[in-house]
Enzyme design. Structure first.
Site, PDB file in Angstrom:
ATOM      1  N   CYS A  45      39.782  -0.042  40.534  1.00  9.27           N
ATOM      2  CA  CYS A  45      38.668  -0.934  40.177  1.00  9.27           C
ATOM      3  C   CYS A  45      38.996  -1.821  38.988  1.00  9.27           C
ATOM      4  O   CYS A  45      38.350  -2.836  38.765  1.00  9.27           O
ATOM      5  CB  CYS A  45      37.400  -0.141  39.910  1.00  9.27           C
ATOM      6  SG  CYS A  45      37.608   1.123  38.648  1.00  9.27           S
ATOM      7  N   GLU A 135      34.865  -9.182  42.918  1.00 10.79           N
ATOM      8  CA  GLU A 135      35.794  -8.071  43.087  1.00 10.79           C
ATOM      9  C   GLU A 135      36.240  -7.978  44.544  1.00 10.79           C
ATOM     10  O   GLU A 135      35.426  -8.094  45.462  1.00 10.79           O
ATOM     11  CB  GLU A 135      35.111  -6.770  42.672  1.00 10.79           C
ATOM     12  CG  GLU A 135      36.037  -5.580  42.717  1.00 10.79           C
ATOM     13  CD  GLU A 135      35.331  -4.304  42.308  1.00 10.79           C
ATOM     14  OE1 GLU A 135      34.165  -4.128  42.696  1.00 10.79           O
ATOM     15  OE2 GLU A 135      35.945  -3.495  41.605  1.00 10.79           O
ATOM     16  N   ASP A 322      -1.505  -7.477  -5.781  1.00  9.25           N
ATOM     17  CA  ASP A 322      -0.766  -7.455  -4.519  1.00  9.25           C
ATOM     18  C   ASP A 322       0.378  -8.475  -4.542  1.00  9.25           C
ATOM     19  O   ASP A 322       0.356  -9.485  -3.833  1.00  9.25           O
ATOM     20  CB  ASP A 322      -1.686  -7.750  -3.319  1.00  9.25           C
ATOM     21  CG  ASP A 322      -2.805  -6.747  -3.211  1.00  9.25           C
ATOM     22  OD1 ASP A 322      -2.568  -5.575  -3.565  1.00  9.25           O
ATOM     23  OD2 ASP A 322      -3.912  -7.135  -2.811  1.00  9.25           O
ATOM     24  N   SER A 350       0.342  -3.658 -10.222  1.00 11.33           N
ATOM     25  CA  SER A 350       0.988  -4.871  -9.706  1.00 11.33           C
ATOM     26  C   SER A 350       2.204  -5.312 -10.515  1.00 11.33           C
ATOM     27  O   SER A 350       3.263  -5.581  -9.933  1.00 11.33           O
ATOM     28  CB  SER A 350      -0.034  -6.006  -9.611  1.00 11.33           C
ATOM     29  OG  SER A 350      -1.029  -5.656  -8.664  1.00 11.33           O
ATOM     30  N   PRO A 351       2.138  -5.422 -11.850  1.00 14.81           N
ATOM     31  CA  PRO A 351       3.349  -5.801 -12.586  1.00 14.81           C
ATOM     32  C   PRO A 351       4.495  -4.805 -12.390  1.00 14.81           C
ATOM     33  O   PRO A 351       5.659  -5.197 -12.343  1.00 14.81           O
ATOM     34  CB  PRO A 351       2.882  -5.833 -14.046  1.00 14.81           C
ATOM     35  CG  PRO A 351       1.421  -6.114 -13.963  1.00 14.81           C
ATOM     36  CD  PRO A 351       0.962  -5.383 -12.741  1.00 14.81           C
ATOM     37  N   MET A 352       4.154  -3.521 -12.266  1.00 17.48           N
ATOM     38  CA  MET A 352       5.228  -2.530 -12.068  1.00 17.48           C
ATOM     39  C   MET A 352       5.821  -2.671 -10.665  1.00 17.48           C
ATOM     40  O   MET A 352       7.039  -2.637 -10.486  1.00 17.48           O
ATOM     41  CB  MET A 352       4.698  -1.122 -12.309  1.00 17.48           C
ATOM     42  CG  MET A 352       4.404  -0.871 -13.783  1.00 17.48           C
ATOM     43  SD  MET A 352       3.988   0.834 -14.180  1.00 17.48           S
ATOM     44  CE  MET A 352       2.245   0.855 -13.831  1.00 17.48           C
ATOM     45  N   LYS A 422       2.125  -6.658   4.549  1.00 15.13           N
ATOM     46  CA  LYS A 422       2.440  -5.851   3.370  1.00 15.13           C
ATOM     47  C   LYS A 422       3.549  -4.858   3.705  1.00 15.13           C
ATOM     48  O   LYS A 422       3.439  -4.117   4.682  1.00 15.13           O
ATOM     49  CB  LYS A 422       1.202  -5.080   2.914  1.00 15.13           C
ATOM     50  CG  LYS A 422       0.275  -5.903   2.069  1.00 15.13           C
ATOM     51  CD  LYS A 422      -0.790  -5.023   1.440  1.00 15.13           C
ATOM     52  CE  LYS A 422      -1.690  -5.863   0.563  1.00 15.13           C
ATOM     53  NZ  LYS A 422      -2.710  -5.098  -0.102  1.00 15.13           N
ATOM     54  N   HIS A 460      -3.957  11.521  -5.354  1.00 15.87           N
ATOM     55  CA  HIS A 460      -2.505  11.749  -5.409  1.00 15.87           C
ATOM     56  C   HIS A 460      -2.202  13.232  -5.617  1.00 15.87           C
ATOM     57  O   HIS A 460      -1.343  13.814  -4.956  1.00 15.87           O
ATOM     58  CB  HIS A 460      -1.874  10.958  -6.560  1.00 15.87           C
ATOM     59  CG  HIS A 460      -1.931   9.474  -6.382  1.00 15.87           C
ATOM     60  ND1 HIS A 460      -1.804   8.593  -7.424  1.00 15.87           N
ATOM     61  CD2 HIS A 460      -2.108   8.708  -5.281  1.00 15.87           C
ATOM     62  CE1 HIS A 460      -1.895   7.349  -6.980  1.00 15.87           C
ATOM     63  NE2 HIS A 460      -2.087   7.401  -5.673  1.00 15.87           N
ATOM     64  N   HIS A 524      -4.379   8.542   2.165  1.00 19.35           N
ATOM     65  CA  HIS A 524      -3.783   7.265   1.768  1.00 19.35           C
ATOM     66  C   HIS A 524      -3.509   6.372   2.981  1.00 19.35           C
ATOM     67  O   HIS A 524      -3.675   5.159   2.897  1.00 19.35           O
ATOM     68  CB  HIS A 524      -2.511   7.491   0.949  1.00 19.35           C
ATOM     69  CG  HIS A 524      -2.784   7.542  -0.525  1.00 19.35           C
ATOM     70  ND1 HIS A 524      -3.342   8.632  -1.130  1.00 19.35           N
ATOM     71  CD2 HIS A 524      -2.642   6.599  -1.502  1.00 19.35           C
ATOM     72  CE1 HIS A 524      -3.511   8.378  -2.414  1.00 19.35           C
ATOM     73  NE2 HIS A 524      -3.096   7.147  -2.665  1.00 19.35           N
TER      74      HIS A 524
HETATM   75 FE   LIG Z   1      -3.044   5.859  -4.367  1.00 12.67          FE
END
Ligand SMILES: [Fe+2]
Length: 671
Positions: A45, A135, A322, A350-352, A422, A460, A524
């Site tokens: 083949c 073939e 956000d 948000s900044p973190m 997101k 948490h 969550h």
């Molecule tokens: Fe949370």
């Protein structure tokens, strides 16, 4: 290794195209092609079906073929052969493995020369309409002319796509191992969709391994890969035929407690840290923050410390709630021009969050949100590795000014893409290097920024305590966080005393450490959806959902249990009992814990249901299916002690909407 996919064409066992280029040794190529084609009368083949010769060597090749006994059929004779090769679209069994003389006889051709070893035709058309391009499993060969190498590669690609996907192809090129020869092999490999490419060798013999090379396993059974309907793409060998049994004992994954390498706490520690040894060897500080922090005067406090430490300072204060990719790109541009060696993230979540991804994107510009947020079951075994941090920004210092997210100690961030999607991102390479937990930064927080973040922290701590990944190192942190929060959150909310603000600030980080290393759950997952679609503050959404999630999880015989190596049987109910006992709840069980939570919510003047929180009933009911489905897909769902059904998530949402078991409203889904 060739790593691309091919469209599945019409499946057939093989149709090996052979390309002869203008650097090949034509005499050797001719000998090799005829050797391959005559072996077993073309029965293999992998044997040569069509030869594509570059126009510059075409005539020489043809002439050598003729001298070696290849007989070219033309005109009516070619038509007769073409008509005889197939029956109902399949190879005519009457030609398979027959000699040229016998084929000529059966096809009713005119007598052919006695020394004929191969019958050949010159062709231009490739496709199902021309049987000679397919073939043939017999000593019948088609010859094509190509204008140059690239044209030849494309003709071979077309031939392989005509019934030869995944099988075999041949290339005759320079055997001097030149750069150009390697380039041509690469080009052929990229374009021709087969799993065996034989270079300067007869394909029928080289493809079955051993005789002509060291790279192909000896075998008469050749896999053509999944694109052509075969489970393997290599030659079938003993390893494919041996049945092996694997014995694997249940083992636990490696686990760890990963937190910032330095964590400072207690009132007023900010100045001591920023003027102390933590900044030794660092000279250029970029502060990432938001306008609220600028207005509050907190930024000034930090800048004074940095100036006293003789740091060069730049401020990026354009972080919005956000954070999105535009914010990240702007932050990266500031990094490029300022070239900081330390980043100080100052503010709420948000900044973190922004700072973590600005650093990653600045140090690794090719990192995409899609790659960074690749889903996984186990964070410690990411399939898409997250790049190392610290090549440019040696240290990331997180200074929280609210008590809730735990982002100052966590490996998590959330970034919104340009299309609004997101992306939750998790990697311990995002964990800040230093956290400064100074509650004097929270002294002037309004009540509205105390209750919901505090309830987020409680969620948490509880979710990480009952998570399938709970462990000996996170359990104490969860319990202590809960002890502090239940004791001091009302005081922090009502009076704002320094001792209460301090306790809640430390508790937030403790809960953060816990959920960073044993993760969260469906409270969550659900909160992310309700928060995103109805703009309910995250901590409030968590608090409203929490009692209903506890009630759902506290089940000794769940429909499906959470999956984790160290989680052996349903333990949520007993763990809730442990928390209830720890908090001195009226009864040491899930009900007792829920009573304590609801009492706390009342003290914090918190709505107890989404209806009470002002979420529109009709809109909520209309989005119920979507909320449940998206919550099921949320990354947090995997660590929940009870693995939920979508319908069960829907029930929890309904209870959380109406605040209890009974559905009080009358809204139904609008079609
Ligand atoms: Fe949370």
């Amino acid at each position: 290794m060739c790593n691309y996919t091919w469209k599945v064409g019409r499946r057939r066992s093989g149709n090996a195209p052979i390309l002869v280029d203008d650097t090949a040794n034509i005499e050797n190529a001719c000998g090799s092609i005829i050797l391959g084609k005559t072996f077993d009368n073309g029965m293999i083949c992998a044997s040569e079906q069509s030869v594509v010769a570059l126009t510059s060597v075409y005539d020489e090749l043809k002439s050598r073929m003729v001298k070696r006994g290849v007989y070219f059929l033309e005109g009516e004779e070619r038509e007769k052969l073409a008509a005889f090769i197939e029956v109902d679209g399949r190879i005519n069994p009457a030609i398979v493995g027959q000699t040229p003389k016998e084929i000529a006889h059966r096809a009713n051709l005119s007598p052919i020369p006695e020394n004929t070893v191969v019958l050949a035709t010159e062709e231009t058309v490739i496709g199902n309409d021309n049987p000679l391009s397919k073939e043939k499993l017999s000593p019948v060969l088609a010859l094509y002319r190509a204008s140059d190498f690239e044209d030849g590669v494309q003709l071979c690609r077309k031939l392989a796509l005509t019934g030869g996907i995944g099988h075999t192809a041949g290339l005759y090129t320079s055997d001097l191992n030149t750069q150009e020869a390697k380039r041509r092999e690469e080009a052929f490999l990229k374009e021709v969709p087969v799993h065996r490419i034989l270079v300067n060798a007869p394909t029928s013999i080289a493809a079955i391994g051993g005789a002509m090379n060291f790279h192909v396993d000896p075998s008469f059974t050749l896999g053509v890969g999944t694109n052509a309907g075969s489970s393997i793409s290599s030659n079938v060998g003993p390893k494919h035929l041996i049945n092996l049994t694997t014995v694997a004992e249940r083992q636990q994954h490696i686990e760890w407690l990963k937190i910032p390498r330095e964590l400072y706490f207690n009132r007023g520690c900010l100045e001591e840290v920023l003027q102390g040894s933590s900044l030794n060897g660092l000279n250029r500080a970029l502060v990432v923050t938001d306008k609220g922090i600028v207005r509050s005067g907190i930024l000034e406090r930090v800048l004074k410390c940095l100036k006293d430490s003789r740091m060069e300072v730049e401020v990026f204060s354009d972080v919005h709630p956000d954070p999105d990719m535009e914010c990240i790109r702007n932050g990266v541009e500031v990094c490029k021009s300022f070239q900081p060696d330390v980043m100080i993230c100052l503010g709420g979540g948000s900044p973190m969050d922004a700072g973590k991804f600005i650093r990653a994107h600045y140090e690794h510009p090719t990192l995409t949100l899609e790659d960074a947020s690749t889903r996984f079951i186990e964070i410690r075994k990411r399939t898409c590795p997250f790049p190392k941090a610290g090549s440019k920004i040696k240290s990331l210092i997180a200074i929280p000014t609210t008590s809730g997210t735990g982002s100052e100690v966590s490996p998590f961030t959330v970034v919104t893409a340009d299309d609004g999607h997101k992306y939750p991102i998790a990697s311990y390479r995002l964990t800040p290097d230093i956290a400064i937990v100074d509650s004097t930064l929270c002294d002037s927080l309004p009540k509205s920024l105390v209750a919901y973040p505090g309830l987020d922290s409680i969620t948490h701590a509880i979710e990480s305590f009952v998570s399938v990944a709970q462990n000996d190192f996170t359990k104490p942190q969860s319990l202590e966080a809960l002890h502090l929060l239940f004791k001091y959150l009302p005081e922090s909310y009502m009076i704002g005393s320094p001792r209460a603000r301090g306790a809640c600030h430390r508790a937030s980080s403790l809960a953060g450490i816990s959920f960073s290393n044993s993760f969260l759950g469906i409270c969550h997952s659900l909160s992310h959806q309700v928060g995103g679609k109805f703009h309910v503050p995250h901590g409030l959404a968590c608090a409203i959902l929490l009692p209903h999630v506890i009630e759902y999880n506290a089940c000794e015989s769940p429909t499906k249990m959470g999956i984790y190596p160290s989680y052996h049987y349903p333990q949520a109910a007993s763990r809730y009992s442990e928390i209830a006992k720890h908090l001195g709840a009226p009864t040491h069980d899930a009900d007792g814990l829920n009573k304590r939570i609801k009492e706390l919510m009342v003290k914090l003047e918190t709505p107890l249901s989404f209806q009470e929180a002002g979420v529109d009933e009709v809109e909520f009911i209309n989005k119920l299916d979507l909320l449940s489905k998206d919550a099921f897909d949320d990354q947090c769902t995997a660590a929940n002690p009870r693995f939920p059904l979508v319908s069960e998530l829907k029930d929890i949402l309904l209870k959380a909407y109406y605040g209890g078991e009974e559905r009080k409203g009358s809204a139904t889904k609008e079609e």
